[in-house]
Design a protein around this motif. Structure first.
Motif, PDB file in Angstrom:
ATOM      1  N   TYR A  60     -26.080 -15.752  44.733  1.00 17.32           N
ATOM      2  CA  TYR A  60     -25.141 -15.814  43.608  1.00 17.32           C
ATOM      3  C   TYR A  60     -24.952 -14.424  43.012  1.00 17.32           C
ATOM      4  O   TYR A  60     -25.721 -13.492  43.272  1.00 17.32           O
ATOM      5  CB  TYR A  60     -25.643 -16.783  42.529  1.00 17.32           C
ATOM      6  CG  TYR A  60     -27.040 -16.486  42.029  1.00 17.32           C
ATOM      7  CD1 TYR A  60     -27.247 -15.654  40.936  1.00 17.32           C
ATOM      8  CD2 TYR A  60     -28.159 -17.041  42.653  1.00 17.32           C
ATOM      9  CE1 TYR A  60     -28.519 -15.375  40.475  1.00 17.32           C
ATOM     10  CE2 TYR A  60     -29.436 -16.782  42.208  1.00 17.32           C
ATOM     11  CZ  TYR A  60     -29.616 -15.942  41.110  1.00 17.32           C
ATOM     12  OH  TYR A  60     -30.885 -15.661  40.680  1.00 17.32           O
ATOM     13  N   ALA A  61     -23.897 -14.297  42.215  1.00 13.15           N
ATOM     14  CA  ALA A  61     -23.593 -13.026  41.570  1.00 13.15           C
ATOM     15  C   ALA A  61     -23.003 -13.313  40.189  1.00 13.15           C
ATOM     16  O   ALA A  61     -22.398 -14.362  39.957  1.00 13.15           O
ATOM     17  CB  ALA A  61     -22.602 -12.222  42.409  1.00 13.15           C
ATOM     18  N   PHE A  62     -23.199 -12.383  39.270  1.00 19.43           N
ATOM     19  CA  PHE A  62     -22.573 -12.482  37.954  1.00 19.43           C
ATOM     20  C   PHE A  62     -22.570 -11.107  37.309  1.00 19.43           C
ATOM     21  O   PHE A  62     -23.268 -10.194  37.760  1.00 19.43           O
ATOM     22  CB  PHE A  62     -23.282 -13.505  37.044  1.00 19.43           C
ATOM     23  CG  PHE A  62     -24.743 -13.233  36.801  1.00 19.43           C
ATOM     24  CD1 PHE A  62     -25.160 -12.303  35.855  1.00 19.43           C
ATOM     25  CD2 PHE A  62     -25.714 -13.918  37.510  1.00 19.43           C
ATOM     26  CE1 PHE A  62     -26.500 -12.063  35.625  1.00 19.43           C
ATOM     27  CE2 PHE A  62     -27.062 -13.689  37.297  1.00 19.43           C
ATOM     28  CZ  PHE A  62     -27.458 -12.756  36.352  1.00 19.43           C
ATOM     29  N   VAL A  63     -21.778 -10.959  36.261  1.00 19.60           N
ATOM     30  CA  VAL A  63     -21.706  -9.691  35.548  1.00 19.60           C
ATOM     31  C   VAL A  63     -22.856  -9.620  34.555  1.00 19.60           C
ATOM     32  O   VAL A  63     -22.961 -10.445  33.646  1.00 19.60           O
ATOM     33  CB  VAL A  63     -20.354  -9.528  34.827  1.00 19.60           C
ATOM     34  CG1 VAL A  63     -20.329  -8.213  34.044  1.00 19.60           C
ATOM     35  CG2 VAL A  63     -19.206  -9.575  35.829  1.00 19.60           C
ATOM     36  N   GLN A  64     -23.711  -8.647  34.737  1.00 18.06           N
ATOM     37  CA  GLN A  64     -24.885  -8.460  33.879  1.00 18.06           C
ATOM     38  C   GLN A  64     -24.451  -7.859  32.546  1.00 18.06           C
ATOM     39  O   GLN A  64     -23.627  -6.953  32.514  1.00 18.06           O
ATOM     40  CB  GLN A  64     -25.844  -7.513  34.599  1.00 18.06           C
ATOM     41  CG  GLN A  64     -27.175  -7.295  33.941  1.00 18.06           C
ATOM     42  CD  GLN A  64     -28.100  -6.485  34.853  1.00 18.06           C
ATOM     43  OE1 GLN A  64     -28.250  -6.805  36.030  1.00 18.06           O
ATOM     44  NE2 GLN A  64     -28.696  -5.440  34.312  1.00 18.06           N
ATOM     45  N   PRO A  65     -24.984  -8.357  31.418  1.00 11.53           N
ATOM     46  CA  PRO A  65     -24.606  -7.774  30.119  1.00 11.53           C
ATOM     47  C   PRO A  65     -24.937  -6.281  30.060  1.00 11.53           C
ATOM     48  O   PRO A  65     -25.933  -5.825  30.637  1.00 11.53           O
ATOM     49  CB  PRO A  65     -25.476  -8.560  29.117  1.00 11.53           C
ATOM     50  CG  PRO A  65     -25.792  -9.846  29.816  1.00 11.53           C
ATOM     51  CD  PRO A  65     -25.909  -9.492  31.268  1.00 11.53           C
ATOM     52  N   ALA A  66     -24.106  -5.532  29.383  1.00 15.33           N
ATOM     53  CA  ALA A  66     -24.293  -4.089  29.272  1.00 15.33           C
ATOM     54  C   ALA A  66     -25.668  -3.774  28.693  1.00 15.33           C
ATOM     55  O   ALA A  66     -26.094  -4.380  27.706  1.00 15.33           O
ATOM     56  CB  ALA A  66     -23.205  -3.491  28.383  1.00 15.33           C
ATOM     57  N   ALA A  67     -26.359  -2.840  29.328  1.00 16.76           N
ATOM     58  CA  ALA A  67     -27.667  -2.335  28.901  1.00 16.76           C
ATOM     59  C   ALA A  67     -28.830  -3.287  29.194  1.00 16.76           C
ATOM     60  O   ALA A  67     -29.982  -2.926  29.032  1.00 16.76           O
ATOM     61  CB  ALA A  67     -27.671  -1.953  27.421  1.00 16.76           C
ATOM     62  N   TRP A  68     -28.541  -4.521  29.633  1.00 21.32           N
ATOM     63  CA  TRP A  68     -29.632  -5.420  30.006  1.00 21.32           C
ATOM     64  C   TRP A  68     -30.217  -4.939  31.332  1.00 21.32           C
ATOM     65  O   TRP A  68     -29.507  -4.381  32.175  1.00 21.32           O
ATOM     66  CB  TRP A  68     -29.122  -6.852  30.151  1.00 21.32           C
ATOM     67  CG  TRP A  68     -28.885  -7.548  28.844  1.00 21.32           C
ATOM     68  CD1 TRP A  68     -28.235  -7.055  27.758  1.00 21.32           C
ATOM     69  CD2 TRP A  68     -29.275  -8.877  28.503  1.00 21.32           C
ATOM     70  NE1 TRP A  68     -28.187  -7.989  26.760  1.00 21.32           N
ATOM     71  CE2 TRP A  68     -28.813  -9.120  27.195  1.00 21.32           C
ATOM     72  CE3 TRP A  68     -29.945  -9.897  29.179  1.00 21.32           C
ATOM     73  CZ2 TRP A  68     -29.031 -10.343  26.539  1.00 21.32           C
ATOM     74  CZ3 TRP A  68     -30.162 -11.104  28.545  1.00 21.32           C
ATOM     75  CH2 TRP A  68     -29.707 -11.314  27.227  1.00 21.32           C
ATOM     76  N   VAL A  69     -31.509  -5.174  31.518  1.00 21.94           N
ATOM     77  CA  VAL A  69     -32.184  -4.683  32.723  1.00 21.94           C
ATOM     78  C   VAL A  69     -32.958  -5.807  33.399  1.00 21.94           C
ATOM     79  O   VAL A  69     -33.328  -6.805  32.768  1.00 21.94           O
ATOM     80  CB  VAL A  69     -33.150  -3.524  32.394  1.00 21.94           C
ATOM     81  CG1 VAL A  69     -32.387  -2.329  31.847  1.00 21.94           C
ATOM     82  CG2 VAL A  69     -34.227  -3.979  31.407  1.00 21.94           C
ATOM     83  N   VAL A  70     -33.194  -5.620  34.689  1.00 19.67           N
ATOM     84  CA  VAL A  70     -33.996  -6.567  35.461  1.00 19.67           C
ATOM     85  C   VAL A  70     -35.471  -6.263  35.227  1.00 19.67           C
ATOM     86  O   VAL A  70     -35.899  -5.110  35.296  1.00 19.67           O
ATOM     87  CB  VAL A  70     -33.684  -6.446  36.962  1.00 19.67           C
ATOM     88  CG1 VAL A  70     -34.643  -7.302  37.787  1.00 19.67           C
ATOM     89  CG2 VAL A  70     -32.238  -6.836  37.243  1.00 19.67           C
ATOM     90  N   LYS A  84     -33.468  -8.917  30.751  1.00 16.77           N
ATOM     91  CA  LYS A  84     -33.824  -8.834  29.331  1.00 16.77           C
ATOM     92  C   LYS A  84     -32.930  -7.816  28.628  1.00 16.77           C
ATOM     93  O   LYS A  84     -32.471  -6.839  29.228  1.00 16.77           O
ATOM     94  CB  LYS A  84     -35.289  -8.464  29.158  1.00 16.77           C
ATOM     95  CG  LYS A  84     -35.660  -7.111  29.720  1.00 16.77           C
ATOM     96  CD  LYS A  84     -37.139  -6.813  29.520  1.00 16.77           C
ATOM     97  CE  LYS A  84     -37.494  -5.418  30.054  1.00 16.77           C
ATOM     98  NZ  LYS A  84     -38.925  -5.122  29.843  1.00 16.77           N
ATOM     99  N   ALA A  85     -32.699  -8.067  27.352  1.00 13.92           N
ATOM    100  CA  ALA A  85     -31.903  -7.156  26.536  1.00 13.92           C
ATOM    101  C   ALA A  85     -32.717  -5.886  26.277  1.00 13.92           C
ATOM    102  O   ALA A  85     -33.949  -5.889  26.375  1.00 13.92           O
ATOM    103  CB  ALA A  85     -31.533  -7.830  25.220  1.00 13.92           C
ATOM    104  N   PRO A  86     -32.062  -4.790  25.926  1.00 11.84           N
ATOM    105  CA  PRO A  86     -32.776  -3.521  25.729  1.00 11.84           C
ATOM    106  C   PRO A  86     -33.615  -3.477  24.466  1.00 11.84           C
ATOM    107  O   PRO A  86     -34.514  -2.641  24.351  1.00 11.84           O
ATOM    108  CB  PRO A  86     -31.645  -2.494  25.675  1.00 11.84           C
ATOM    109  CG  PRO A  86     -30.458  -3.272  25.190  1.00 11.84           C
ATOM    110  CD  PRO A  86     -30.599  -4.636  25.798  1.00 11.84           C
ATOM    111  N   GLN A  87     -33.336  -4.340  23.521  1.00  6.66           N
ATOM    112  CA  GLN A  87     -34.081  -4.311  22.264  1.00  6.66           C
ATOM    113  C   GLN A  87     -34.075  -5.688  21.621  1.00  6.66           C
ATOM    114  O   GLN A  87     -33.273  -6.552  21.966  1.00  6.66           O
ATOM    115  CB  GLN A  87     -33.468  -3.293  21.307  1.00  6.66           C
ATOM    116  CG  GLN A  87     -32.020  -3.559  20.961  1.00  6.66           C
ATOM    117  CD  GLN A  87     -31.399  -2.413  20.187  1.00  6.66           C
ATOM    118  OE1 GLN A  87     -31.898  -1.287  20.194  1.00  6.66           O
ATOM    119  NE2 GLN A  87     -30.301  -2.680  19.509  1.00  6.66           N
TER     120      GLN A  87
END
Length: 204
Positions: A60-70, A84-87
């Motif tokens: 599957y694929a999707f657009v990852q939220p900006a600045a979120w990281v694996v 996870k979100a950056p903060q």
């Protein structure tokens, strides 16, 4: 202290292995705490065109939220995606996870959601049905869970909200979980909706 919403991924819900117990057809409806949202389950029309800017995660694929990281360290055999979100937002780092499982015979979609809701209620959480939707063009069913968990490294508790959806594609069960503080759940709903709206399938 900031709480990381990591347990949510592993609250993938329940032991997905136990889902096979639901496979003997549909079970009696299970009530939920709070209002119940009903809607017509959309017909399956799998989306196979990858959205612009989407990240591919295997099938599957999707657009990852900006600045979120694996967070690769939290991706296990069952949890195929852990973002996870950056903060922190309202004291909790929001997360989005995807868990997969194959069970034979394959349970009905509605039974999967019912069993997941039962498991959370048994843990003392409040569970409210979410409106049916599609994920990658496939029908999805889910619920919203509100629970309280001890804060990390300090006293008191933190209210968490998890929105969990079940979808079946190509004989595999996918469980998506979006976790945040309850205080920020409403403002972060658009982030979850954007992820799921951009979802496509890269494998049959």
């Amino acid at each position: 202290m900031t709480r990381r919403a990591g347990a949510a991924a592993l609250g993938v819900a329940m032991s997905i292995g136990a889902l096979s117990a639901c496979s003997g057809g549909s079970s009696a409806p299970v009530g939920t705490t709070g209002s119940t949202v009903t809607s017509t389950t959309p017909a399956p029309t799998p989306v196979t065109t990858t959205a612009t800017g989407a990240s591919v995660y295997g099938a599957y694929a999707f657009v990852q939220p900006a600045a979120w990281v694996v967070d690769a360290g939290r991706q296990t055999k069952g949890v195929t995606t852990y973002l996870k979100a950056p903060q922190p937002v309202s004291g909790v780092i929001p997360t989005f996870t995807v868990a997969t499982s194959t069970v034979a015979p394959l349970p009905a979609l509605g039974d999967l959601a019912k069993q997941g809701a039962i498991t959370f209620r048994q843990r003392g959480a409040t569970v409210t049905d979410a409106a049916d939707r599609t994920i990658g063009g496939e029908p999805a069913k889910g619920y919203v869970v509100t629970s309280s968990t001890p804060k990390t490294g300090t006293t008191g508790s933190q209210a968490l909200t998890q929105t969990q959806y079940f979808v079946i594609h190509g004989g595999t069960i996918y469980v998506t979980t979006f976790t945040s503080s309850t205080a920020s759940a409403a403002s972060l709903k658009s982030t979850q909706d954007a992820i799921l709206a951009s979802w496509s399938w890269t494998a049959p």
